[in-house]
Each structure stands twice: as structure tokens, then as C-alpha cells.
Design a protein around this motif. Structure first.
Motif, PDB file in Angstrom:
ATOM      1  N   LYS A   2       0.814  -1.217   0.000  1.00 17.84           N
ATOM      2  CA  LYS A   2       0.000   0.000   0.000  1.00 17.84           C
ATOM      3  C   LYS A   2       0.851   1.271   0.000  1.00 17.84           C
ATOM      4  N   GLY A  19       3.855   0.186 -12.213  1.00 16.77           N
ATOM      5  CA  GLY A  19       2.435   0.219 -12.514  1.00 16.77           C
ATOM      6  C   GLY A  19       1.684  -1.055 -12.156  1.00 16.77           C
ATOM      7  N   SER A  20       2.407  -2.091 -11.770  1.00 22.73           N
ATOM      8  CA  SER A  20       1.758  -3.351 -11.407  1.00 22.73           C
ATOM      9  C   SER A  20       1.377  -3.409  -9.923  1.00 22.73           C
ATOM     10  N   ARG A  22      -0.986  -2.468  -7.987  1.00 25.05           N
ATOM     11  CA  ARG A  22      -2.340  -1.958  -8.146  1.00 25.05           C
ATOM     12  C   ARG A  22      -2.999  -1.494  -6.848  1.00 25.05           C
ATOM     13  N   SER A  23      -2.511  -1.928  -5.685  1.00 25.83           N
ATOM     14  CA  SER A  23      -3.118  -1.503  -4.416  1.00 25.83           C
ATOM     15  C   SER A  23      -2.338  -0.368  -3.748  1.00 25.83           C
ATOM     16  N   THR A  40       3.477   3.654 -17.219  1.00 26.11           N
ATOM     17  CA  THR A  40       2.713   2.692 -16.418  1.00 26.11           C
ATOM     18  C   THR A  40       2.265   3.281 -15.080  1.00 26.11           C
ATOM     19  N   ASN A  43      -1.308   3.304 -14.265  1.00 24.38           N
ATOM     20  CA  ASN A  43      -1.996   2.056 -13.951  1.00 24.38           C
ATOM     21  C   ASN A  43      -2.206   1.861 -12.453  1.00 24.38           C
ATOM     22  N   LEU A  44      -2.094   2.926 -11.674  1.00 26.31           N
ATOM     23  CA  LEU A  44      -2.238   2.821 -10.216  1.00 26.31           C
ATOM     24  C   LEU A  44      -3.628   3.316  -9.812  1.00 26.31           C
ATOM     25  N   PRO A  45      -4.624   2.419  -9.786  1.00 25.39           N
ATOM     26  CA  PRO A  45      -6.008   2.853  -9.593  1.00 25.39           C
ATOM     27  C   PRO A  45      -6.349   3.324  -8.179  1.00 25.39           C
ATOM     28  N   ARG A  66      -4.888   9.173 -15.607  1.00 27.02           N
ATOM     29  CA  ARG A  66      -5.681   8.000 -15.222  1.00 27.02           C
ATOM     30  C   ARG A  66      -5.630   7.723 -13.723  1.00 27.02           C
ATOM     31  N   CYS A  67      -4.809   8.439 -12.991  1.00 21.97           N
ATOM     32  CA  CYS A  67      -4.698   8.249 -11.542  1.00 21.97           C
ATOM     33  C   CYS A  67      -5.784   9.072 -10.851  1.00 21.97           C
TER      34      CYS A  67
END
Length: 171
Positions: A2, A19-20, A22-23, A40, A43-45, A66-67
Motif C-alpha cells: 500500500k 504500474g503493477s 495496483r493496491s 505505467t 496504472n495505479l487505480p 488515469r490516476c
């Protein structure tokens, strides 16, 4: 994972694999030697806090837009000359730290950042700010606007309408 802090490590690059994670909620990459961040990064939602200050960043990837959960973005003390328009998609952003860069302009739709409370722009190369309610006048929750050390020639006429503005640092 986290939270990830890799500040003060003389890093010149971040792996695209960042970017992988994700959490990831908080990423601190301050005080390194980064010139760019990987695309990337978009890619962090879950990311809420991203600290990239005190690096050598010259650009940001458009994917930063996209963040959308991002609330705090610290980019101060870099070499940024411009920002991607996609930064205006960060509608949950509350703090945007951009002082001590080389910014010559801000994206024209900066007013989309309706939740923005703090915008620090001290010591850049700004001569104007975007006008209208799509510009700075649209940042209706803004409480702090730092403009010191810029060659600003004219302020947006909407600035007096920002009723929540408490701190205005002028050149």
C-alpha cells in the motif's frame, strides 16, 4: 503493498513494473535524479499521494491523468516546462505542488480540478494563468495560491470570485 518510499536513493529511473502495484495508495520518490516517470504510472487505480519532488523531471506522461483517485501530487523542485492536459482529469486532487520548476503555462482546463485547495506555483516562468471558469477561476475550493517569483503580467479577472481563497502569494 500500500505504501512505497524510495526517496533519497539517487534513482535515475523507475521500473515500468511500478504500474503493477495496483493496491498502492502512497508512493514517495522524492530526492532522487529522475528525468521521467514511466507511462505505467497511470496504472495505479488506488494511488492517493504521489511525491515526485526534488528530482530532475522534464515531463510527465499523459497517463498520469488515469490516476483519478490522486489527492496529493508533489512535483516541486523539478525541471518541468509544461504539464500534460490530462492532469486536468485528476478531479479528486486537493493539493498540487509545482513550485520551483520552469513552467511557462498551465493547462487551459485547470479549472476542472474542483476539489483543489492548494496550488503552489512559486518560482516558475508563468506570465499568465488560464482565465475563465475552465481556468483558475474554476478551482472553486482553492484556499492557497502561491505565485511568488513569476513574471506574471496579469491575473485572471475571476480570481476575486474565489470565495474560499485565504492565501495569495504574489510576485
Amino acid at each position: 503493498l500500500k505504501m512505497l518510499t524510495v526517496s533519497g536513493n539517487s534513482l535515475e529511473t523507475l521500473p515500468a513494473r511500478i504500474g503493477s502495484f495496483r493496491s498502492l495508495i502512497q508512493l514517495a520518490v522524492s530526492n532522487n535524479q529522475l528525468r521521467e516517470v514511466p507511462a505505467t504510472m497511470g496504472n495505479l487505480p488506488m494511488i492517493r499521494q504521489l511525491w515526485l519532488d526534488h528530482n530532475a523531471l522534464e515531463t510527465l506522461p499523459p497517463s498520469i491523468g488515469r490516476c483519478v483517485t490522486l489527492e496529493e501530487l508533489n512535483l516541486d523542485h523539478n525541471n518541468l516546462k509544461s504539464l500534460p492536459m490530462s492532469i486536468c482529469q485528476l478531479t479528486n486532487l486537493k493539493e498540487l505542488w509545482l513550485h520551483d520548476n520552469e513552467l511557462q503555462s498551465l493547462p487551459s482546463l485547470i479549472g476542472n480540478l474542483k476539489e483543489l485547495r492548494t496550488l503552489t506555483l512559486n518560482f516558475n516562468q508563468l506570465t499568465t494563468l488560464p482565465e475563465g471558469y475552465s481556468g483558475v477561476g474554476g478551482c472553486v475550493r482553492l484556499t492557497e495560491l502561491w505565485l511568488k517569483g513569476n513574471p506574471i503580467k496579469r491575473l485572471p479577472p475571476e480570481l476575486p470570485n474565489l470565495s474560499t481563497l485565504k492565501v495569495l502569494l504574489l510576485p
